[in-house]
Design an enzyme around this catalytic site. Structure first.
Site, PDB file in Angstrom:
ATOM      1  N   THR A   1       0.826  -1.219   0.000  1.00  0.00           N
ATOM      2  CA  THR A   1       0.000   0.000   0.000  1.00  0.00           C
ATOM      3  C   THR A   1       0.857   1.265   0.000  1.00  0.00           C
ATOM      4  OG1 THR A   1      -1.495   1.256   1.425  1.00  0.00           O
ATOM      5  CG2 THR A   1      -0.093  -0.307   2.537  1.00  0.00           C
ATOM      6  N   ASP A   2       0.254   2.357  -0.455  1.00  0.00           N
ATOM      7  CA  ASP A   2       0.956   3.654  -0.403  1.00  0.00           C
ATOM      8  C   ASP A   2       1.051   4.173   1.030  1.00  0.00           C
ATOM      9  OD1 ASP A   2      -1.737   4.308  -0.019  1.00  0.00           O
ATOM     10  OD2 ASP A   2      -1.779   5.921  -1.505  1.00  0.00           O
ATOM     11  N   GLU A   3       0.282   3.570   1.956  1.00  0.00           N
ATOM     12  CA  GLU A   3       0.251   4.096   3.331  1.00  0.00           C
ATOM     13  C   GLU A   3       1.596   3.946   4.041  1.00  0.00           C
ATOM     14  OE1 GLU A   3      -3.397   3.341   5.462  1.00  0.00           O
ATOM     15  OE2 GLU A   3      -4.474   3.008   3.591  1.00  0.00           O
TER      16      GLU A   3
ATOM     17  N   TYR B   1      -1.556  -0.554  11.001  1.00  0.00           N
ATOM     18  CA  TYR B   1      -1.703  -1.212   9.692  1.00  0.00           C
ATOM     19  C   TYR B   1      -0.524  -0.875   8.789  1.00  0.00           C
ATOM     20  CZ  TYR B   1      -3.194  -1.687   4.800  1.00  0.00           C
ATOM     21  OH  TYR B   1      -3.238  -1.975   3.451  1.00  0.00           O
TER      22      TYR B   1
ATOM     23  N   LYS C   1       2.509  -3.260   7.238  1.00  0.00           N
ATOM     24  CA  LYS C   1       2.758  -3.441   5.799  1.00  0.00           C
ATOM     25  C   LYS C   1       4.191  -2.985   5.465  1.00  0.00           C
ATOM     26  CE  LYS C   1       0.310  -4.628   2.917  1.00  0.00           C
ATOM     27  NZ  LYS C   1      -0.084  -5.970   2.377  1.00  0.00           N
TER      28      LYS C   1
HETATM   29  P1  NAD Z   1      -9.396  -7.496   2.359  1.00  0.00           P
HETATM   30  O1  NAD Z   1      -9.371  -7.214   3.824  1.00  0.00           O
HETATM   31  O2  NAD Z   1     -10.643  -7.216   1.594  1.00  0.00           O
HETATM   32  O3  NAD Z   1      -9.015  -9.028   2.094  1.00  0.00           O
HETATM   33  C1  NAD Z   1      -7.983  -9.681   2.775  1.00  0.00           C
HETATM   34  C2  NAD Z   1      -8.112 -11.175   2.532  1.00  0.00           C
HETATM   35  O4  NAD Z   1      -7.027 -11.827   3.218  1.00  0.00           O
HETATM   36  C3  NAD Z   1      -9.422 -11.770   3.064  1.00  0.00           C
HETATM   37  O5  NAD Z   1      -9.982 -12.631   2.107  1.00  0.00           O
HETATM   38  C4  NAD Z   1      -8.975 -12.536   4.302  1.00  0.00           C
HETATM   39  O6  NAD Z   1      -9.785 -13.665   4.588  1.00  0.00           O
HETATM   40  C5  NAD Z   1      -7.551 -12.943   3.921  1.00  0.00           C
HETATM   41  N1  NAD Z   1      -6.722 -13.189   5.110  1.00  0.00           N
HETATM   42  C6  NAD Z   1      -6.586 -12.384   6.194  1.00  0.00           C
HETATM   43  N2  NAD Z   1      -5.767 -12.955   7.085  1.00  0.00           N
HETATM   44  C7  NAD Z   1      -5.359 -14.131   6.561  1.00  0.00           C
HETATM   45  C8  NAD Z   1      -4.489 -15.163   7.009  1.00  0.00           C
HETATM   46  N3  NAD Z   1      -3.882 -15.089   8.206  1.00  0.00           N
HETATM   47  N4  NAD Z   1      -4.255 -16.211   6.202  1.00  0.00           N
HETATM   48  C9  NAD Z   1      -4.872 -16.297   4.988  1.00  0.00           C
HETATM   49  N5  NAD Z   1      -5.724 -15.362   4.524  1.00  0.00           N
HETATM   50  C10 NAD Z   1      -5.959 -14.282   5.304  1.00  0.00           C
HETATM   51  O7  NAD Z   1      -8.169  -6.675   1.775  1.00  0.00           O
HETATM   52  P2  NAD Z   1      -8.018  -5.905   0.371  1.00  0.00           P
HETATM   53  O8  NAD Z   1      -8.538  -4.539   0.534  1.00  0.00           O
HETATM   54  O9  NAD Z   1      -8.506  -6.767  -0.733  1.00  0.00           O
HETATM   55  O10 NAD Z   1      -6.423  -5.793   0.298  1.00  0.00           O
HETATM   56  C11 NAD Z   1      -5.646  -6.854  -0.273  1.00  0.00           C
HETATM   57  C12 NAD Z   1      -4.177  -6.458  -0.227  1.00  0.00           C
HETATM   58  O11 NAD Z   1      -3.964  -5.249  -0.938  1.00  0.00           O
HETATM   59  C13 NAD Z   1      -3.667  -6.216   1.192  1.00  0.00           C
HETATM   60  O12 NAD Z   1      -2.363  -6.744   1.282  1.00  0.00           O
HETATM   61  C14 NAD Z   1      -3.656  -4.696   1.320  1.00  0.00           C
HETATM   62  O13 NAD Z   1      -2.658  -4.287   2.227  1.00  0.00           O
HETATM   63  C15 NAD Z   1      -3.337  -4.284  -0.106  1.00  0.00           C
HETATM   64  N6  NAD Z   1      -3.851  -2.967  -0.514  1.00  0.00           N
HETATM   65  C16 NAD Z   1      -5.174  -2.641  -0.320  1.00  0.00           C
HETATM   66  C17 NAD Z   1      -5.638  -1.411  -0.764  1.00  0.00           C
HETATM   67  C18 NAD Z   1      -7.094  -1.023  -0.624  1.00  0.00           C
HETATM   68  O14 NAD Z   1      -7.464   0.105  -0.976  1.00  0.00           O
HETATM   69  N7  NAD Z   1      -7.979  -1.896  -0.170  1.00  0.00           N
HETATM   70  C19 NAD Z   1      -4.772  -0.515  -1.399  1.00  0.00           C
HETATM   71  C20 NAD Z   1      -3.428  -0.891  -1.574  1.00  0.00           C
HETATM   72  C21 NAD Z   1      -2.983  -2.119  -1.144  1.00  0.00           C
HETATM   73  P1  TYD Z   2     -10.708   3.818   4.473  1.00  0.00           P
HETATM   74  O1  TYD Z   2     -11.701   3.419   3.440  1.00  0.00           O
HETATM   75  O2  TYD Z   2     -10.768   3.202   5.832  1.00  0.00           O
HETATM   76  O3  TYD Z   2      -9.263   3.647   3.828  1.00  0.00           O
HETATM   77  P2  TYD Z   2      -7.811   4.153   4.380  1.00  0.00           P
HETATM   78  O4  TYD Z   2      -7.909   4.512   5.803  1.00  0.00           O
HETATM   79  O5  TYD Z   2      -6.976   2.925   4.159  1.00  0.00           O
HETATM   80  O6  TYD Z   2      -7.422   5.306   3.497  1.00  0.00           O
HETATM   81  O7  TYD Z   2     -10.830   5.390   4.677  1.00  0.00           O
HETATM   82  C1  TYD Z   2     -10.708   6.301   3.587  1.00  0.00           C
HETATM   83  C2  TYD Z   2     -10.758   7.702   4.158  1.00  0.00           C
HETATM   84  O8  TYD Z   2     -12.079   7.930   4.688  1.00  0.00           O
HETATM   85  C3  TYD Z   2      -9.820   7.913   5.329  1.00  0.00           C
HETATM   86  O9  TYD Z   2      -9.340   9.267   5.287  1.00  0.00           O
HETATM   87  C4  TYD Z   2     -10.696   7.734   6.561  1.00  0.00           C
HETATM   88  C5  TYD Z   2     -12.045   8.232   6.084  1.00  0.00           C
HETATM   89  N1  TYD Z   2     -13.235   7.558   6.670  1.00  0.00           N
HETATM   90  C6  TYD Z   2     -14.306   8.335   7.141  1.00  0.00           C
HETATM   91  O10 TYD Z   2     -14.279   9.589   7.081  1.00  0.00           O
HETATM   92  N2  TYD Z   2     -15.390   7.692   7.638  1.00  0.00           N
HETATM   93  C7  TYD Z   2     -15.467   6.329   7.712  1.00  0.00           C
HETATM   94  O11 TYD Z   2     -16.485   5.775   8.233  1.00  0.00           O
HETATM   95  C8  TYD Z   2     -14.371   5.539   7.229  1.00  0.00           C
HETATM   96  C9  TYD Z   2     -14.403   4.040   7.288  1.00  0.00           C
HETATM   97  C10 TYD Z   2     -13.284   6.210   6.703  1.00  0.00           C
END
Ligand code: NAD
Ligand code: TYD
Length: 353
Positions: free
Chosen positions: A134-136, A159, A163
């Site tokens: 992630t970019d975070e 988090y 990462k």
């Molecule tokens: P998500 O929370 O929707 O899905 C995570 C999946 O991992 C789930 O299916 C869960 O069951 C599985 N999981 C969790 N713990 C596990 C374990 N111990 N063993 C096996 N499986 C396990 O997450 P997402 O939003 O789809 O993100 C996927 C990846 O992309 C993550 O690594 C996250 O850091 C990265 N990412 C997410 C975003 C975003 O905007 N959501 C952006 C950039 C990077």
């Molecule tokens: P989120 O979807 O949790 O992603 P991330 O924290 O990984 O960026 O949140 C996106 C943005 O929205 C973040 O600045 C937090 C804000 N946010 C709210 O304002 N209200 C909410 O209920 C949630 C879940 C997030």
């Protein structure tokens, strides 16, 4: 057939990656390893679950013996690692779970890949470990500037710290053992199958049900949003064309203040639900800010665009409208996830494994 392990394939982004690889690469056998935590939902994969090149494996990446045995059995030639705990608010309540899955789980996978691929007797050639991050990890930007691949790591939430740590381990395995690995760091994703604890699906769910939309602080925080299918396509491009040892930033070049995004979403929902203009915006409710809330994320993805030819495909307004249409057309999915009924689908099937 080339055996490819995708971890976390029952989650939001993972399900899009699995779908893309299963349908685009009939010569790959795709193993989807997922623990099915609250965020894992096999309903996300109903359209691919019967494909002959797809197999689901229920398992936990924190279980080193299980992971070693799985690698020994299948000798995967590629890993795309997405499994993680992914929600910042949950990491604030329970940091250790994030250390276990995101750090220890990643190191278990790296160890298994190393033992399987780099041993002297029976090495596996041409394999690759792709770590999805992630970019975070880069921390928070002020009003100006973009994260590049050279930006120093400066994570602020449990988090992002977990990462960042996992990214460092992947690089350490590259440099120390010569493990063939690549990393990408992506901005916030949106689209179908997004768990409704995250901002966009939560807001869609609440607007639909006329519940308050919680906006943290003053809603001034900025995120750079990317359509999830564009992320899955970037992962495909990097997995096939990226260079080992390299990092690629992925982003939408699409910055939105949370409050502006929510206002746009309210307008779209008013139109789609035949509500009077301005009705949904009345649900906006400013709530206590998140602790350590990063102000701004914004990605410079020019390396990926110039070197590997990827670019985002959709304007945000278009992607958000498509996303709203998906949630409204898939009411059962949204209701099942928010009620917890989605677990019933696989409990019978996998509970005893
Ligand atoms: P998500 O929370 O929707 O899905 C995570 C999946 O991992 C789930 O299916 C869960 O069951 C599985 N999981 C969790 N713990 C596990 C374990 N111990 N063993 C096996 N499986 C396990 O997450 P997402 O939003 O789809 O993100 C996927 C990846 O992309 C993550 O690594 C996250 O850091 C990265 N990412 C997410 C975003 C975003 O905007 N959501 C952006 C950039 C990077
Ligand atoms: P989120 O979807 O949790 O992603 P991330 O924290 O990984 O960026 O949140 C996106 C943005 O929205 C973040 O600045 C937090 C804000 N946010 C709210 O304002 N209200 C909410 O209920 C949630 C879940 C997030």
């Amino acid at each position: 057939m080339k055996k490819l392990l995708i971890t976390g394939g029952a989650g939001f982004i993972g399900s899009h990656v699995v779908r893309r690889f299963v349908s685009s690469y009939p010569d790959y056998r795709i193993y989807n390893l997922d623990k099915l935590t609250y965020a894992g939902n096999l309903e996300n994969l109903r359209d691919v679950e019967k494909q002959s090149n797809y197999e689901f494996v229920k398992g936990d990446i924190t279980d080193a013996a299980f992971i070693d045995a799985l690698f020994a059995q299948h000798r995967f030639e590629g890993v795309i690692h997405l499994a993680a705990e992914s929600h910042v608010d949950r990491s604030i309540s329970n940091p250790l779970e994030f250390v276990m899955t995101n750090v220890v789980g990643t190191v278990n996978l790296l160890n298994a890949a190393r033992k399987t691929w780099l041993n002297k007797e029976t090495p596996v050639s041409g394999a690759r470990f792709y770590h999805v991050s992630t970019d975070e990890v880069y921390g928070s930007l002020g009003e100006e500037g973009l994260f590049t691949e050279k930006t120093s790591y400066d994570p602020h939430s449990p988090y992002s710290a977990s990462k960042a740590s996992s990214d460092h381990f992947v690089r350490a395995y590259c440099d120390t053992y010569g493990l063939p690995a690549v990393i990408s760091n992506c901005s916030n994703n949106y689209g179908s199958f997004h768990f409704p604890e995250k901002l966009i699906p939560l807001a869609i769910h609440n607007i639909k049900n006329k519940k308050p939309i919680p906006v943290y602080g003053k809603g001034e925080n900025v995120r750079d949003w990317l359509f999830v299918e564009d992320h899955a396509r970037a992962i495909d491009v990097i997995f096939h064309k990226g260079k080992n040892g390299e990092t690629y930033n992925i982003g939408g070049n699409n910055e939105w203040k949370n409050i502006d995004l929510i206002r746009l979403l309210c307008e779209i929902m008013d139109r789609k639900l035949n509500r009077a203009s301005g009705e949904s915006a009345k649900l906006i409710s400013f709530v206590l800010d998140r602790a350590g809330h990063d102000l701004r994320y914004a990605i410079d993805s020019s390396k990926l665009q110039n070197e590997l030819g990827w670019k985002p495909s959709l304007r945000f307004e278009e992607g958000l409208e498509k996303t709203v249409e998906w949630y409204l057309a898939n009411e059962a999915w949204l209701n099942n996830v928010t009620s917890g009924d989605y677990k019933k689908y696989y409990e019978g099937q996998y509970a005893k494994r």
